[in-house]
Every structure is written in structure tokens, then in C-alpha cells.
Design an enzyme around this catalytic site. Structure first.
Site, PDB file in Angstrom:
ATOM      1  N   LYS A  70       0.696   4.368   7.253  1.00  0.00           N
ATOM      2  CA  LYS A  70       0.232   5.872   5.863  1.00  0.00           C
ATOM      3  C   LYS A  70       0.948   6.627   5.605  1.00  0.00           C
ATOM      4  O   LYS A  70       1.686   7.414   6.773  1.00  0.00           O
ATOM      5  CB  LYS A  70      -1.117   6.084   5.768  1.00  0.00           C
ATOM      6  CG  LYS A  70      -2.340   4.736   5.598  1.00  0.00           C
ATOM      7  CD  LYS A  70      -1.843   3.552   4.972  1.00  0.00           C
ATOM      8  CE  LYS A  70      -2.911   1.687   4.400  1.00  0.00           C
ATOM      9  NZ  LYS A  70      -2.568   0.982   3.394  1.00  0.00           N
ATOM     10  N   SER A 105       0.748  -1.211   0.091  1.00  0.00           N
ATOM     11  CA  SER A 105      -0.409   0.170  -0.103  1.00  0.00           C
ATOM     12  C   SER A 105       1.329   1.073   0.308  1.00  0.00           C
ATOM     13  O   SER A 105       0.311   2.642  -0.303  1.00  0.00           O
ATOM     14  CB  SER A 105      -1.244   0.130   1.189  1.00  0.00           C
ATOM     15  OG  SER A 105      -0.146   0.044   2.571  1.00  0.00           O
TER      16      SER A 105
END
Length: 256
Positions: free
Chosen positions: A122, A67
Site C-alpha cells: 500500500k 488495490s
């Protein structure tokens, strides 16, 4: 003429020898106990130091998914600075003073809001009070398109939507409510609530992030990655990829 020894002389001689032997045994036992105590002290200090460093200073983190490609790769192992945002004291649920606060563009480690037992990594995109949105894969903050050189698109031709984006509706800017149909590449504008952050993966087409499950409370932010201390390329065909497929060029690489 021989002088006879007192009757108790042999007995006294044996007793002295026994005392000397007992003294030596006692000294050996004391020496062993002293050595054991010193080693126990060293081990206890090492365990305590490790606990303090791990809890309040630096922790390790492993990247299991793509990701954050290409900033972070599957098989990267990171050192995370837990002190920078204020480490949490176990059991007391209070935080130590922070050295800095999360800023837009930081890569952060946080507890996954859907399952706090998991840690996610993230990039912080939206700060409290920001109006965030995405148009055709481009992020806009307060209406301004953002320059994001770290972003990659691995599936740019599709734009899936669905019920998983429905959580966004209460946070939409009112003028957009009637016409918005959120999807992966087109959503918002949303206003980030106080005490919350909006995060996205750098691999925008393959990331389970705030678009799908919502905002990250500031209390769930755990730290900021510092650098890659080890990395290897996973390969199911290799028996020991962690040894034969080491990415030497990534070791020591700073996370930015």
C-alpha cells in the site's frame, strides 16, 4: 646359455603392475572427490548467498489484486528492497540498521496486521502524530487536502459504511466523536499513534487498507518495492497468459 630368473621375479612384476593400477584408481577417486567437493562448495556458497540476499537484501513480490491500480497492476512481479528499512534477522526478531525510514507517500510492503502470514503493498499516507481524515474521497493531513496524482476511483458513485469502520472510534479527535459516521469516502479525523502508520491503496474504491482494519505497526514494515521485473495481463481465456500477454512496457518500470 640362458640365465635363469630368480624365482620371485614374476611375482614382483605382477605386484608392481597392481600397485600402478591401484595408484591410478586412487588418483581417479581423488580427482572425482575433488571435483565433487568443489561443486558442493560452489552450490553451498550459492545457497548461502541466495539466503543472505533474500533475507537481508532483495525479495520478489507478486501483485494479486487491483488495490494499487494504476501504480501496480495485477500480474506485476516486483523486486523489493528489504534492507532499506532494516531487514529482520530470522528467529532473533531483531532488525539490522536501516538505511532510511518510511516517509509519507512511499509505497511499502508490510505484514498484514490481521494475518501476518500475508504480505500487503500500500501507500503510506499517515505518519505517527499525523491527523488524517477523508472528505468525499479527498485525503486531508492535519487539515490540509493532499495532492495525490496517483489515485484512481473505479466506483466513485457509492460510499459504503458499516461496522468494519467501528475500530476508528477510539482514535477520533474528540471534537468529532459525536457527529462521525465513518464510511469508505468519509472518515476521521484520526490521530496516528506513535510507532504506527496509516496506509491506503491507490485504487481508493477497491482497496482493503487502514480504513477497514487499522494502523500498521512500524515493526511489520518489510521493505520498499524497487521496480517491476516481469509483468503479464491475466486472462482466463488464454492457456499461457504469462507467455502470450507479457506487458513489455512495464518491465523495468520503477515503483513510485
Amino acid at each position: 646359455m640362458a640365465i635363469p630368473l630368480p624365482p620371485d621375479t614374476p611375482s614382483r612384476t605382477v605386484t608392481d603392475a597392481q600397485r600402478a593400477q591401484a595408484l591410478r584408481a586412487t588418483n581417479r577417486a581423488r580427482s572425482r572427490w575433488r571435483a565433487f567437493s568443489e561443486w558442493a562448495f560452489i552450490v553451498n556458497c550459492a545457497v548461502l548467498l541466495w539466503f543472505v540476499v533474500y533475507t537481508f537484501g532483495v525479495a520478489a513480490f507478486h501483485i494479486p489484486s487491483g488495490s494499487m491500480q494504476n501504480t501496480l497492476l495485477v500480474g506485476d512481479f516486483l523486486f523489493v528492497n528489504k534492507a532499506v528499512y532494516g531487514a529482520e534477522v530470522p528467529l532473533l526478531h531483531v532488525r539490522l540498521p536501516a538505511f532510511a525510514h518510511p516517509r509519507r507517500g512511499d509505497v511499502i510492503i508490510f505484514d498484514y496486521p490481521v494475518d501476518p502470514q500475508k504480505a500487503f503493498v500500500k501507500r503510506l499516507i499517515g505518519m505517527p502524530g499525523d491527523t488524517v481524515e477523508m472528505r468525499e474521497g479527498t485525503v486531508l493531513i492535519d487539515g490540509k487536502a493532499q495532492d495525490e496524482p496517483y489515485v484512481v476511483h473505479t466506483d466513485p458513485t457509492s460510499d459504503p459504511g458499516g461496522e468494519e469502520f467501528a475500530w476508528q472510534m477510539p482514535f477520533l479527535v474528540r471534537t468529532a466523536e459525536a457527529s462521525v459516521h465513518p464510511s469508505r469516502n468519509n472518515w476521521g479525523p484520526l490521530v496516528v499513534p506513535r510507532g504506527m502508520y496509516f496506509v491506503l491503496g491507490d485504487n481508493r474504491d477497491n482497496s482493503l487498507d487502514s480504513r477497514y482494519w487499522g494502523f500498521v505497526p512500524d515493526s511489520m514494515v518489510r521493505g520498499r518495492p524497487m521496480f517491476v521485473y516481469y509483468s503479464y495481463e491475466p486472462d482466463p481465456m488464454q492457456r499461457f497468459p504469462w507467455l502470450s500477454r507479457i506487458r513489455w512496457d512495464r518491465i523495468g518500470k520503477r515503483v513510485q
